[in-house]
Design a protein around this motif. Structure first.
Motif, PDB file in Angstrom:
ATOM      1  N   ILE A 141      22.731 -98.924 -94.422  1.00 16.71           N
ATOM      2  CA  ILE A 141      23.814 -99.594 -95.151  1.00 16.71           C
ATOM      3  C   ILE A 141      23.574-101.085 -94.989  1.00 16.71           C
ATOM      4  O   ILE A 141      23.307-101.562 -93.879  1.00 16.71           O
ATOM      5  CB  ILE A 141      25.189 -99.195 -94.574  1.00 16.71           C
ATOM      6  CG1 ILE A 141      25.516 -97.745 -94.957  1.00 16.71           C
ATOM      7  CG2 ILE A 141      26.273-100.138 -95.061  1.00 16.71           C
ATOM      8  CD1 ILE A 141      26.704 -97.166 -94.222  1.00 16.71           C
ATOM      9  N   SER A 142      23.618-101.824 -96.091  1.00 17.77           N
ATOM     10  CA  SER A 142      23.412-103.267 -95.996  1.00 17.77           C
ATOM     11  C   SER A 142      24.414-103.993 -96.880  1.00 17.77           C
ATOM     12  O   SER A 142      25.101-103.375 -97.697  1.00 17.77           O
ATOM     13  CB  SER A 142      21.976-103.624 -96.390  1.00 17.77           C
ATOM     14  OG  SER A 142      21.692-103.154 -97.692  1.00 17.77           O
ATOM     15  N   LEU A 143      24.488-105.305 -96.685  1.00 16.78           N
ATOM     16  CA  LEU A 143      25.420-106.130 -97.443  1.00 16.78           C
ATOM     17  C   LEU A 143      24.653-107.001 -98.421  1.00 16.78           C
ATOM     18  O   LEU A 143      23.685-107.658 -98.061  1.00 16.78           O
ATOM     19  CB  LEU A 143      26.203-107.058 -96.499  1.00 16.78           C
ATOM     20  CG  LEU A 143      27.081-106.391 -95.456  1.00 16.78           C
ATOM     21  CD1 LEU A 143      27.764-107.465 -94.618  1.00 16.78           C
ATOM     22  CD2 LEU A 143      28.118-105.484 -96.114  1.00 16.78           C
ATOM     23  N   GLU A 144      25.110-107.026 -99.665  1.00 18.77           N
ATOM     24  CA  GLU A 144      24.614-107.972-100.638  1.00 18.77           C
ATOM     25  C   GLU A 144      25.378-109.300-100.438  1.00 18.77           C
ATOM     26  O   GLU A 144      26.387-109.339 -99.742  1.00 18.77           O
ATOM     27  CB  GLU A 144      24.822-107.422-102.042  1.00 18.77           C
ATOM     28  CG  GLU A 144      23.946-106.204-102.349  1.00 18.77           C
ATOM     29  CD  GLU A 144      22.462-106.545-102.319  1.00 18.77           C
ATOM     30  OE1 GLU A 144      22.020-107.353-103.139  1.00 18.77           O
ATOM     31  OE2 GLU A 144      21.759-106.009-101.452  1.00 18.77           O
ATOM     32  N   ILE A 172      27.072-108.430 -87.060  1.00 18.37           N
ATOM     33  CA  ILE A 172      26.648-107.135 -87.625  1.00 18.37           C
ATOM     34  C   ILE A 172      26.543-107.289 -89.144  1.00 18.37           C
ATOM     35  O   ILE A 172      27.478-107.742 -89.802  1.00 18.37           O
ATOM     36  CB  ILE A 172      27.612-105.996 -87.208  1.00 18.37           C
ATOM     37  CG1 ILE A 172      27.114-104.650 -87.752  1.00 18.37           C
ATOM     38  CG2 ILE A 172      29.045-106.260 -87.644  1.00 18.37           C
ATOM     39  CD1 ILE A 172      27.848-103.440 -87.175  1.00 18.37           C
ATOM     40  N   ILE A 173      25.355-106.963 -89.683  1.00 16.66           N
ATOM     41  CA  ILE A 173      25.142-107.148 -91.133  1.00 16.66           C
ATOM     42  C   ILE A 173      24.753-105.843 -91.815  1.00 16.66           C
ATOM     43  O   ILE A 173      24.505-105.809 -93.018  1.00 16.66           O
ATOM     44  CB  ILE A 173      24.071-108.224 -91.412  1.00 16.66           C
ATOM     45  CG1 ILE A 173      22.766-107.876 -90.674  1.00 16.66           C
ATOM     46  CG2 ILE A 173      24.573-109.609 -91.054  1.00 16.66           C
ATOM     47  CD1 ILE A 173      21.558-108.615 -91.175  1.00 16.66           C
ATOM     48  N   GLY A 174      24.681-104.738 -91.045  1.00 17.07           N
ATOM     49  CA  GLY A 174      24.324-103.467 -91.659  1.00 17.07           C
ATOM     50  C   GLY A 174      24.253-102.373 -90.608  1.00 17.07           C
ATOM     51  O   GLY A 174      24.534-102.605 -89.425  1.00 17.07           O
ATOM     52  N   LEU A 175      23.878-101.184 -91.052  1.00 12.25           N
ATOM     53  CA  LEU A 175      23.743-100.023 -90.166  1.00 12.25           C
ATOM     54  C   LEU A 175      22.493 -99.255 -90.568  1.00 12.25           C
ATOM     55  O   LEU A 175      22.152 -99.189 -91.745  1.00 12.25           O
ATOM     56  CB  LEU A 175      24.956 -99.090 -90.312  1.00 12.25           C
ATOM     57  CG  LEU A 175      26.334 -99.648 -89.952  1.00 12.25           C
ATOM     58  CD1 LEU A 175      27.429 -98.668 -90.390  1.00 12.25           C
ATOM     59  CD2 LEU A 175      26.447 -99.915 -88.456  1.00 12.25           C
ATOM     60  N   ALA A 176      21.809 -98.689 -89.583  1.00 12.00           N
ATOM     61  CA  ALA A 176      20.584 -97.937 -89.858  1.00 12.00           C
ATOM     62  C   ALA A 176      20.675 -96.545 -89.269  1.00 12.00           C
ATOM     63  O   ALA A 176      21.076 -96.369 -88.114  1.00 12.00           O
ATOM     64  CB  ALA A 176      19.380 -98.660 -89.274  1.00 12.00           C
ATOM     65  N   ALA A 211      31.317 -96.289 -85.963  1.00  7.63           N
ATOM     66  CA  ALA A 211      32.038 -95.357 -85.084  1.00  7.63           C
ATOM     67  C   ALA A 211      32.036 -93.953 -85.688  1.00  7.63           C
ATOM     68  O   ALA A 211      31.961 -92.950 -84.962  1.00  7.63           O
ATOM     69  CB  ALA A 211      33.467 -95.846 -84.869  1.00  7.63           C
ATOM     70  N   LEU A 212      32.075 -93.891 -87.019  1.00  6.23           N
ATOM     71  CA  LEU A 212      32.160 -92.588 -87.697  1.00  6.23           C
ATOM     72  C   LEU A 212      30.813 -91.868 -87.741  1.00  6.23           C
ATOM     73  O   LEU A 212      30.725 -90.669 -87.476  1.00  6.23           O
ATOM     74  CB  LEU A 212      32.679 -92.818 -89.131  1.00  6.23           C
ATOM     75  CG  LEU A 212      33.127 -91.604 -89.925  1.00  6.23           C
ATOM     76  CD1 LEU A 212      34.340 -90.952 -89.273  1.00  6.23           C
ATOM     77  CD2 LEU A 212      33.486 -92.026 -91.358  1.00  6.23           C
ATOM     78  N   ASN A 213      29.741 -92.615 -88.079  1.00  5.07           N
ATOM     79  CA  ASN A 213      28.469 -91.900 -88.283  1.00  5.07           C
ATOM     80  C   ASN A 213      27.417 -92.154 -87.205  1.00  5.07           C
ATOM     81  O   ASN A 213      26.316 -91.606 -87.265  1.00  5.07           O
ATOM     82  CB  ASN A 213      27.893 -92.196 -89.684  1.00  5.07           C
ATOM     83  CG  ASN A 213      27.561 -93.672 -89.898  1.00  5.07           C
ATOM     84  OD1 ASN A 213      27.387 -94.429 -88.946  1.00  5.07           O
ATOM     85  ND2 ASN A 213      27.477 -94.082 -91.155  1.00  5.07           N
ATOM     86  N   CYS A 214      27.772 -93.021 -86.203  1.00  6.41           N
ATOM     87  CA  CYS A 214      26.882 -93.272 -85.058  1.00  6.41           C
ATOM     88  C   CYS A 214      25.528 -93.863 -85.461  1.00  6.41           C
ATOM     89  O   CYS A 214      24.538 -93.668 -84.754  1.00  6.41           O
ATOM     90  CB  CYS A 214      26.670 -92.007 -84.229  1.00  6.41           C
ATOM     91  SG  CYS A 214      28.197 -91.369 -83.557  1.00  6.41           S
ATOM     92  N   TRP A 215      25.469 -94.550 -86.606  1.00  9.64           N
ATOM     93  CA  TRP A 215      24.226 -95.227 -86.965  1.00  9.64           C
ATOM     94  C   TRP A 215      24.074 -96.481 -86.103  1.00  9.64           C
ATOM     95  O   TRP A 215      25.051 -96.991 -85.558  1.00  9.64           O
ATOM     96  CB  TRP A 215      24.228 -95.614 -88.451  1.00  9.64           C
ATOM     97  CG  TRP A 215      24.090 -94.434 -89.372  1.00  9.64           C
ATOM     98  CD1 TRP A 215      24.179 -93.105 -89.052  1.00  9.64           C
ATOM     99  CD2 TRP A 215      23.852 -94.481 -90.789  1.00  9.64           C
ATOM    100  NE1 TRP A 215      24.012 -92.327 -90.176  1.00  9.64           N
ATOM    101  CE2 TRP A 215      23.805 -93.141 -91.252  1.00  9.64           C
ATOM    102  CE3 TRP A 215      23.671 -95.510 -91.700  1.00  9.64           C
ATOM    103  CZ2 TRP A 215      23.586 -92.825 -92.594  1.00  9.64           C
ATOM    104  CZ3 TRP A 215      23.460 -95.199 -93.028  1.00  9.64           C
ATOM    105  CH2 TRP A 215      23.413 -93.862 -93.471  1.00  9.64           C
ATOM    106  N   GLU A 216      22.834 -96.976 -86.005  1.00 10.52           N
ATOM    107  CA  GLU A 216      22.546 -98.176 -85.213  1.00 10.52           C
ATOM    108  C   GLU A 216      23.002 -99.425 -85.965  1.00 10.52           C
ATOM    109  O   GLU A 216      22.728 -99.555 -87.156  1.00 10.52           O
ATOM    110  CB  GLU A 216      21.032 -98.305 -84.987  1.00 10.52           C
ATOM    111  CG  GLU A 216      20.467 -97.334 -83.972  1.00 10.52           C
ATOM    112  CD  GLU A 216      20.909 -97.672 -82.559  1.00 10.52           C
ATOM    113  OE1 GLU A 216      20.760 -98.838 -82.147  1.00 10.52           O
ATOM    114  OE2 GLU A 216      21.429 -96.775 -81.882  1.00 10.52           O
ATOM    115  N   PRO A 217      23.650-100.370 -85.285  1.00  9.41           N
ATOM    116  CA  PRO A 217      23.990-101.606 -85.989  1.00  9.41           C
ATOM    117  C   PRO A 217      22.740-102.442 -86.276  1.00  9.41           C
ATOM    118  O   PRO A 217      21.815-102.461 -85.468  1.00  9.41           O
ATOM    119  CB  PRO A 217      24.906-102.340 -84.991  1.00  9.41           C
ATOM    120  CG  PRO A 217      24.593-101.760 -83.665  1.00  9.41           C
ATOM    121  CD  PRO A 217      24.104-100.364 -83.884  1.00  9.41           C
ATOM    122  N   ILE A 218      22.707-103.092 -87.434  1.00  9.62           N
ATOM    123  CA  ILE A 218      21.664-104.071 -87.741  1.00  9.62           C
ATOM    124  C   ILE A 218      22.309-105.431 -87.509  1.00  9.62           C
ATOM    125  O   ILE A 218      23.315-105.764 -88.140  1.00  9.62           O
ATOM    126  CB  ILE A 218      21.180-103.940 -89.202  1.00  9.62           C
ATOM    127  CG1 ILE A 218      20.636-102.532 -89.471  1.00  9.62           C
ATOM    128  CG2 ILE A 218      20.110-104.986 -89.515  1.00  9.62           C
ATOM    129  CD1 ILE A 218      20.379-102.240 -90.949  1.00  9.62           C
TER     130      ILE A 218
END
Length: 456
Positions: free
Chosen positions: A92-95, A80-84, A67-74
């Motif tokens: 942004i990804s999750l370990e 949802i496991i990340g943002l592009a 919502a803050l940076n308007c990146w695409e959800p992965i």
């Protein structure tokens, strides 16, 4: 770990695999710096790990960041496991244990890298603080057991979690309880790649010492300065280590392809589905004879995903990844890319760095790599202490950054980002030794204060 690749173009032969790597060669004016860093989320109240689900979980953090940076959800299915950032190229990804990773955009200068880190950490804090959690800059989670650490809902991690205990004692610790900062750098030709790979591998223990920052496990000192680096010594030796073959005559893209082909696969991905093929051979897939996908040949995605499951100290993709450093404080997230950019992106510095390391034998390089997690600056190679060697390496990097002469809006060059490393060298203490000193004195042998003192 970066996003899985999606490119269904078929791969016909080993030559195609070599050509795919070779396509990474770039003109020096197109060289970029990509910085990745991971951090541990923890609850502000009680310093517990943060689960994925729930109103105050990792999913809520990702949705808030979106919502803050308007990146695409992965997405993986409906999860949802990340943002592009499809414009700038970051993600942004999750370990596996919820470690939150920024894979930065490819940038021209360390000034831009540091601005990116600053704006990311500011955004993360803005979203996470109301959710009741903070982020820790360390190489190893200092308090939680493996059983207490949450598991992120990603298909590839499920496969790796089942496989890791079969091939080493520390694979699950690596996945769930460590954090790193790394930098990805370009090469202009096969010869340039080989020189940078060799310098990167030989000097990776220097970065491990300078950034050593994982001295606690489950609330107590673990006997190491970089336990994260120690963990890699027995995670899965088929896919990690110092790549002695890289120093042999005839090293090039083909030789790395042959190495990668012999690293066992974890998975084959078809659509959103991960097929567990852990331990099987990419050569079978290449030949169209893999029992999991009968009659199918490998795709570009399969190759790119396979390369991302190889974990040597320096990893070759279409760029080189420097993988030896612990996660650490804010300033170190800029110091790590600065160190390697100064060494690898200035030819005089690259030559000087190779001059320093080229006489070492494979056994000497390996011994240094084995000793540094425990000894830090006190490790030795070829009759020299790591402290002395690290001083020289940082000086070579500083000279390279000065010659690059990339200035910010205030006229400052990139050498200022090396300051935290130069301060460590003056004191003679790694970041881990500073933390251990505080643990013994002002922290009264408790790791709880670390959640204040080492939070972003």
């Amino acid at each position: 770990m970066a996003r899985d690749q999606i490119d269904t173009q078929p791969i016909e032969s080993r030559d195609d695999l070599v050509a795919w790597l070779e396509a990474g060669c770039k003109a020096p004016m197109k060289f970029r710096i990509g910085t990745e860093h991971e951090k541990f989320p923890f609850t502000l109240n009680g310093h517990e790990p943060v689960p994925y689900e729930g109103p105050n979980g990792i999913r809520a953090l990702l949705e808030g960041m979106q919502a803050l940076n308007c990146w695409e959800p992965i997405m993986e299915g409906s999860t949802i496991i990340g943002l592009a950032d499809n414009v700038g190229g970051g993600a942004i990804s999750l370990e596996p244990g919820g470690q939150f990773e920024l894979s930065g955009a490819p940038l021209i200068t360390i000034h831009e890298t540091c601005a990116e880190v600053n704006s990311h950490l500011t955004q993360v804090r803005e979203v996470a603080t109301p959710l009741g959690f903070g982020f820790l800059g360390l190489g190893m989670s200092p308090k939680w057991t493996l059983a207490q650490t949450p598991v992120m809902p990603k298909g590839r991690y499920k496969i790796m979690t089942a496989y890791m205990p079969k091939v080493g004692t520390h694979g699950l610790d690596m996945m769930y309880r460590t954090c790193t900062v790394q930098v990805n750098l370009d090469f202009s030709s096969e010869a340039d790649m080989v020189q940078k790979l060799r310098v990167g591998l030989a000097l990776q223990p220097v970065a491990t010492a300078l950034f050593a920052n994982s001295p606690f496990t489950e609330g107590k000192p673990n006997g190491f300065l970089s336990f994260r680096s120690e963990i890699w010594r027995d995670t899965d030796n088929n896919r990690s280590g110092m790549l002695p073959f890289a120093f042999e005559k005839g090293m090039g893209f083909e030789r790395y392809v042959d190495y990668a082909l012999d690293v066992p696969m974890y998975f084959i991905k078809r659509g959103d589905h991960y097929i567990d093929v852990a331990g099987s051979s990419f050569r079978d897939l290449l030949a169209g004879k893999h029992p999991a996908v009968p009659g199918e040949t490998a795709t570009v995605s399969d190759w790119a995903n396979h390369l991302s499951t190889i974990f040597p100290e320096v990893r070759l993709k279409r760029y080189l990844e420097m993988r030896g450093a612990d996660g650490g404080p804010w300033a170190n997230l800029c110091a790590l890319p600065a160190l390697w950019t100064g060494l690898l992106y200035d030819q005089a510095s690259l030559d000087a760095a190779w001059e320093l390391a080229k006489g070492w034998s494979a056994d000497e390089r390996q011994k240094l790599r084995d000793d540094v997690p425990r000894l830090g600056f006190k490790a030795e190679i070829a009759g020299r202490s790591m402290h002395e060697l690290a001083r020289e390496v940082v000086a070579i990097s500083r000279a390279g950054l000065a010659r690059r002469d990339k200035r910010d809006s205030q006229g400052r060059d990139e050498t200022r980002f090396l300051q935290p490393l130069e301060e460590s060298l003056v004191s003679g203490l790694t970041p881990a030794e500073v933390l251990l000193k505080r643990y013994e004195t002002e922290w009264n042998r408790s790791v709880e204060p670390i959640f204040d003192d080492c939070a972003y």
